[in-house]
Design a protein around this motif. Structure first.
Motif, PDB file in Angstrom:
ATOM      1  N   ASP A 146       0.837  -1.199   0.000  1.00 50.09           N
ATOM      2  CA  ASP A 146       0.000   0.000   0.000  1.00 50.09           C
ATOM      3  C   ASP A 146       0.871   1.247   0.000  1.00 50.09           C
ATOM      4  O   ASP A 146       1.886   1.307   0.701  1.00 50.09           O
ATOM      5  N   SER A 147       0.493   2.252  -0.787  1.00 46.92           N
ATOM      6  CA  SER A 147       1.326   3.447  -0.929  1.00 46.92           C
ATOM      7  C   SER A 147       1.500   4.184   0.402  1.00 46.92           C
ATOM      8  O   SER A 147       2.570   4.745   0.659  1.00 46.92           O
ATOM      9  N   TYR A 148       0.484   4.179   1.249  1.00 48.61           N
ATOM     10  CA  TYR A 148       0.627   4.866   2.530  1.00 48.61           C
ATOM     11  C   TYR A 148       1.661   4.168   3.406  1.00 48.61           C
ATOM     12  O   TYR A 148       2.552   4.811   3.977  1.00 48.61           O
ATOM     13  N   ALA A 149       1.555   2.846   3.502  1.00 49.53           N
ATOM     14  CA  ALA A 149       2.511   2.089   4.320  1.00 49.53           C
ATOM     15  C   ALA A 149       3.914   2.184   3.738  1.00 49.53           C
ATOM     16  O   ALA A 149       4.900   2.309   4.474  1.00 49.53           O
ATOM     17  N   LEU A 150       4.008   2.138   2.421  1.00 48.54           N
ATOM     18  CA  LEU A 150       5.318   2.176   1.759  1.00 48.54           C
ATOM     19  C   LEU A 150       6.038   3.493   2.023  1.00 48.54           C
ATOM     20  O   LEU A 150       7.195   3.511   2.464  1.00 48.54           O
ATOM     21  N   TRP A 151       5.347   4.591   1.776  1.00 43.42           N
ATOM     22  CA  TRP A 151       6.017   5.885   1.930  1.00 43.42           C
ATOM     23  C   TRP A 151       6.184   6.267   3.401  1.00 43.42           C
ATOM     24  O   TRP A 151       7.126   6.979   3.757  1.00 43.42           O
ATOM     25  N   SER A 152       5.311   5.771   4.263  1.00 47.94           N
ATOM     26  CA  SER A 152       5.511   5.996   5.699  1.00 47.94           C
ATOM     27  C   SER A 152       6.752   5.263   6.180  1.00 47.94           C
ATOM     28  O   SER A 152       7.532   5.786   6.984  1.00 47.94           O
ATOM     29  N   CYS A 153       6.954   4.044   5.683  1.00 49.14           N
ATOM     30  CA  CYS A 153       8.148   3.278   6.022  1.00 49.14           C
ATOM     31  C   CYS A 153       9.399   4.007   5.542  1.00 49.14           C
ATOM     32  O   CYS A 153      10.386   4.138   6.274  1.00 49.14           O
ATOM     33  N   ARG A 154       9.353   4.484   4.315  1.00 40.22           N
ATOM     34  CA  ARG A 154      10.504   5.206   3.763  1.00 40.22           C
ATOM     35  C   ARG A 154      10.791   6.471   4.554  1.00 40.22           C
ATOM     36  O   ARG A 154      11.961   6.825   4.787  1.00 40.22           O
TER      37      ARG A 154
END
Length: 321
Positions: A146-154
């Motif tokens: 998911d884009s939210y989880a991905l960019w939050s992780c980054r």
């Protein structure tokens, strides 16, 4: 990397821990007086030779005089299952404290086109964001879909590993991920009627695509990202998605229904990172329950305080056809 993984594990634990019940946060401010306004906001307003009251009235008049914009706001709110007042509150807060409003919505369209046609990249020190994300430190984020989880992780990796540090012989600024890589014109700049930053839009792109069918945006196409956040016909969906994310996060993680308090949603729109903030509030309230103390409720900041203070006027505006 142990610090990152430990932080992520703690966050996931807090986020996954079941809440005992969801309590409704009623309308209105928890603070009697407006919390302090940051100096940066005061300096921006002084530089424009204006006042907060003048800026508030200007964005209010733009919304009041544009029935088409109000209709678009209602449609975006309905698509994401939120009340239009949340979108209006976010827009009013941004233009009162961060920028000044244009007189007509058409000016936002014209401004957007100038950026679509510009040549720029998302990069820092000659390294594009795509190249930067290939670094091994980001491997822990590869499994996020998911884009939210991905960019939050980054963003978490940036804060834990790179921010203000030297990595691989390269010194990185003590600044936010979004400011370093995603604001090529000058740090701190946000765009469009919702004043979104590109990183927030990248986080929300999957949700926006799923709800509206709008094409997903990608960090390798900065012009496309700017188009999404500057064009009034698309940015309202991103504003609504951002607000919806905050409402869902506080219900799921912290056990508070903030859907009836636009001052709280405006505060989270201003501050960002709603899931982290909800997890911190949930953790604090678990300790309070353990010791028999009253729960800590979500509180508005200076930005959300204004929205709640002007709620009657803004709700009347939202109801106008």
């Amino acid at each position: 990397m142990r610090g990152i993984l430990g932080g992520l594990i703690l966050f996931l634990y807090l986020a996954a821990a079941p809440v005992e019940a969801v309590e409704l946060v009623p309308p209105g401010n928890r603070n009697v007086e407006q919390p302090p306004i940051p100096g940066a906001s005061a300096r921006r307003t002084a530089a424009l030779q204006t006042t907060y009251a003048t800026k508030y009235r200007r964005i209010y008049e733009l919304l009041r005089n544009d029935a088409t914009l109000r209709s678009k706001i209602r449609n975006a709110a309905a698509a994401f299952g939120i009340e239009p007042i949340h979108i209006i509150g976010a827009i009013v807060g941004e233009h009162t404290y961060n920028v000044d409003a244009y007189d007509q919505l058409q000016t936002y369209y014209v401004k957007a086109v100038s950026y679509f046609r510009s040549s720029f990249t998302f990069s820092y020190g000659g390294e594009t964001i795509d190249e930067f994300l290939q670094r091994p430190e980001f491997a822990a984020c590869a499994g996020e879909k998911d884009s939210y989880a991905l960019w939050s992780c980054r963003e978490n990796v940036w804060d834990e590993v790179f921010r203000g540090r030297t990595v691989g012989g390269k010194r990185f600024p003590e600044d936010r991920f979004s400011a370093v890589f995603f604001q090529p014109f000058f740090a701190g700049q946000t765009f469009g009627i919702g004043q979104l930053n590109p990183l927030t839009a990248l986080q929300m792109t999957d949700m926006v695509h799923e709800v509206t069918g709008l094409a997903k945006i990608n960090h390798t196409d900065p012009q496309g990202v700017y188009r999404a956040i500057m064009d009034p016909d698309t940015t309202l969906a991103y504003i609504a998605a951002t607000l919806k994310k905050s409402i869902d996060a506080y219900a799921r993680i912290a056990g508070f229904d903030i859907s009836k308090n636009p001052g709280i949603t405006a505060t989270l729109y201003n501050l960002g990172n709603p899931e982290t903030r909800a997890a911190r509030l949930a953790a604090e309230n678990r300790l309070r329950r353990k010791h028999g103390r009253a729960l800590k409720w979500p509180e508005e900041n200076y930005y959300g305080w204004l929205v709640n203070d002007k709620l009657e006027e803004l709700e009347a505006l939202a109801a106008e056809s």
